[in-house]
Write a protein that holds these residues in place. Structure first.
Motif, PDB file in Angstrom:
ATOM      1  N   UNK A  44       2.249   9.831 -80.506  1.00 57.79           N
ATOM      2  CA  UNK A  44       1.980   8.403 -80.718  1.00 57.79           C
ATOM      3  C   UNK A  44       0.483   8.097 -80.621  1.00 57.79           C
ATOM      4  N   UNK A  45      -0.172   7.709 -81.741  1.00 58.17           N
ATOM      5  CA  UNK A  45      -1.616   7.414 -81.703  1.00 58.17           C
ATOM      6  C   UNK A  45      -2.017   6.323 -80.687  1.00 58.17           C
ATOM      7  N   UNK A  46      -1.302   5.190 -80.591  1.00 55.13           N
ATOM      8  CA  UNK A  46      -1.702   4.199 -79.577  1.00 55.13           C
ATOM      9  C   UNK A  46      -1.535   4.721 -78.144  1.00 55.13           C
ATOM     10  N   UNK A  47      -0.546   5.595 -77.944  1.00 59.86           N
ATOM     11  CA  UNK A  47      -0.351   6.196 -76.615  1.00 59.86           C
ATOM     12  C   UNK A  47      -1.552   7.082 -76.266  1.00 59.86           C
ATOM     13  N   UNK A  64      -6.991   7.793 -71.808  1.00 58.88           N
ATOM     14  CA  UNK A  64      -8.233   7.829 -71.007  1.00 58.88           C
ATOM     15  C   UNK A  64      -8.386   6.596 -70.109  1.00 58.88           C
ATOM     16  N   UNK A  65      -8.000   5.436 -70.610  1.00 59.86           N
ATOM     17  CA  UNK A  65      -8.068   4.215 -69.795  1.00 59.86           C
ATOM     18  C   UNK A  65      -7.088   4.288 -68.631  1.00 59.86           C
ATOM     19  N   UNK A  66      -5.903   4.830 -68.876  1.00 57.04           N
ATOM     20  CA  UNK A  66      -4.918   4.983 -67.791  1.00 57.04           C
ATOM     21  C   UNK A  66      -5.440   5.941 -66.730  1.00 57.04           C
ATOM     22  N   UNK A  67      -6.072   7.018 -67.162  1.00 53.65           N
ATOM     23  CA  UNK A  67      -6.621   7.980 -66.206  1.00 53.65           C
ATOM     24  C   UNK A  67      -7.714   7.328 -65.361  1.00 53.65           C
ATOM     25  N   UNK A  68      -8.599   6.590 -66.009  1.00 50.23           N
ATOM     26  CA  UNK A  68      -9.659   5.894 -65.272  1.00 50.23           C
ATOM     27  C   UNK A  68      -9.051   4.884 -64.295  1.00 50.23           C
ATOM     28  N   UNK A 103       0.639  20.930 -72.106  1.00 50.69           N
ATOM     29  CA  UNK A 103      -0.604  21.190 -72.827  1.00 50.69           C
ATOM     30  C   UNK A 103      -1.337  19.883 -73.118  1.00 50.69           C
ATOM     31  N   UNK A 104      -0.599  18.841 -73.521  1.00 46.29           N
ATOM     32  CA  UNK A 104      -1.194  17.527 -73.786  1.00 46.29           C
ATOM     33  C   UNK A 104      -1.866  16.989 -72.527  1.00 46.29           C
ATOM     34  N   UNK A 105      -1.179  17.091 -71.403  1.00 53.09           N
ATOM     35  CA  UNK A 105      -1.710  16.596 -70.127  1.00 53.09           C
ATOM     36  C   UNK A 105      -2.959  17.378 -69.738  1.00 53.09           C
ATOM     37  N   UNK A 106      -2.916  18.690 -69.904  1.00 60.01           N
ATOM     38  CA  UNK A 106      -4.072  19.529 -69.567  1.00 60.01           C
ATOM     39  C   UNK A 106      -5.261  19.209 -70.479  1.00 60.01           C
ATOM     40  N   UNK A 107      -5.014  19.121 -71.777  1.00 63.70           N
ATOM     41  CA  UNK A 107      -6.084  18.840 -72.744  1.00 63.70           C
ATOM     42  C   UNK A 107      -6.746  17.486 -72.499  1.00 63.70           C
ATOM     43  N   UNK A 108      -5.971  16.520 -72.018  1.00 60.38           N
ATOM     44  CA  UNK A 108      -6.489  15.170 -71.784  1.00 60.38           C
ATOM     45  C   UNK A 108      -6.877  14.930 -70.324  1.00 60.38           C
ATOM     46  N   UNK A 109      -6.775  15.977 -69.507  1.00 60.07           N
ATOM     47  CA  UNK A 109      -7.166  15.935 -68.095  1.00 60.07           C
ATOM     48  C   UNK A 109      -6.531  14.758 -67.357  1.00 60.07           C
ATOM     49  N   UNK A 110      -5.205  14.625 -67.515  1.00 59.33           N
ATOM     50  CA  UNK A 110      -4.472  13.543 -66.877  1.00 59.33           C
ATOM     51  C   UNK A 110      -3.990  13.989 -65.496  1.00 59.33           C
ATOM     52  N   UNK A 111      -4.155  13.126 -64.519  1.00 54.92           N
ATOM     53  CA  UNK A 111      -3.759  13.469 -63.154  1.00 54.92           C
ATOM     54  C   UNK A 111      -2.642  12.573 -62.610  1.00 54.92           C
ATOM     55  N   UNK A 136      -3.072  -0.382 -74.178  1.00 62.99           N
ATOM     56  CA  UNK A 136      -3.867  -1.238 -73.295  1.00 62.99           C
ATOM     57  C   UNK A 136      -5.245  -0.638 -73.058  1.00 62.99           C
ATOM     58  N   UNK A 137      -6.201  -1.519 -72.811  1.00 65.62           N
ATOM     59  CA  UNK A 137      -7.537  -1.097 -72.412  1.00 65.62           C
ATOM     60  C   UNK A 137      -7.581  -1.053 -70.885  1.00 65.62           C
ATOM     61  N   UNK A 138      -8.629  -0.492 -70.373  1.00 63.66           N
ATOM     62  CA  UNK A 138      -8.831  -0.446 -68.927  1.00 63.66           C
ATOM     63  C   UNK A 138      -8.842  -1.862 -68.337  1.00 63.66           C
ATOM     64  N   UNK A 139      -9.545  -2.783 -68.996  1.00 62.71           N
ATOM     65  CA  UNK A 139      -9.613  -4.161 -68.500  1.00 62.71           C
ATOM     66  C   UNK A 139      -8.239  -4.823 -68.503  1.00 62.71           C
TER      67      UNK A 139
END
Length: 173
Positions: free
Chosen positions: A79-82, A87-91, A115-123, A163-166
């Motif tokens: 999903x492109x919007x996902x 990155x905003x969710x991670x921040x 792999x998706x989680x690792x590539x996007x460095x999601x914690x 969603x954006x970070x804000x």
């Protein structure tokens, strides 16, 4: 001969009408149920509880987070919007995880989510909806969809789309 042909045509028509009525009467209640499902759940409702496995194979329940505000996000790797909001969710998670927990429910676990989680460095926690039950329970028809759930388990807000970070900060207030 003509009478037999007319009689056979009438008989065939009656059989078709009977079959149509039979299936129409059976499917009508299902159509009503489907229309109820599309209304979904939203603000002011109790968040339906669920238990899903995380990427490590451990069971995680929404009930485990009672007493803490939760951002429940439904998403998929394709999903492109996902992908855009990750990155905003991670921040947001790194800066606000003491106040708000993120539970990201993946709806396409057949893909390589690790792999998706690792590539996007999601914690933040990623949960896998293996059979689509949680997606159905929450009536998810568009992704990403995010629910803000309060400490008592009530849905405060529902947001459909990236969603954006804000926006995350604003929703979590």
């Amino acid at each position: 001969m003509v009478k037999k042909a007319i009689a056979a045509g009438i008989l065939a028509g009656l059989v078709l009408v009977a079959i149509f009525q039979h299936f129409y009467n059976i499917e009508q209640p299902q159509a009503i149920e489907a229309s109820k499902a599309t209304t979904g759940i939203g603000a002011g409702m109790a968040a339906p509880t669920f238990t899903l496995k995380n990427l490590a194979g451990e069971e995680v329940s929404l009930e485990d987070y009672r007493g803490k505000k939760v951002m429940l996000n439904f998403w998929a790797t394709w999903c492109p919007p996902c992908k855009e909001e990750m990155p905003a969710m991670e921040q947001f998670y790194k800066e606000s995880s003491k106040e708000v927990e993120i539970l990201a429910v993946n709806l396409d676990p057949q893909n390589n989510v690790k792999s998706f989680v690792k590539d996007n460095e999601l914690t933040f926690p990623i949960l896998l909806d293996q059979d689509g039950t949680t997606q159905q329970t929450y009536s998810i028809i568009s992704i990403p969809t995010t629910f803000i759930i309060d400490e008592q388990g009530l849905i405060l807000k529902k947001y459909i789309g990236s969603m954006t970070y804000d926006q995350m900060n604003e929703l979590a207030k």
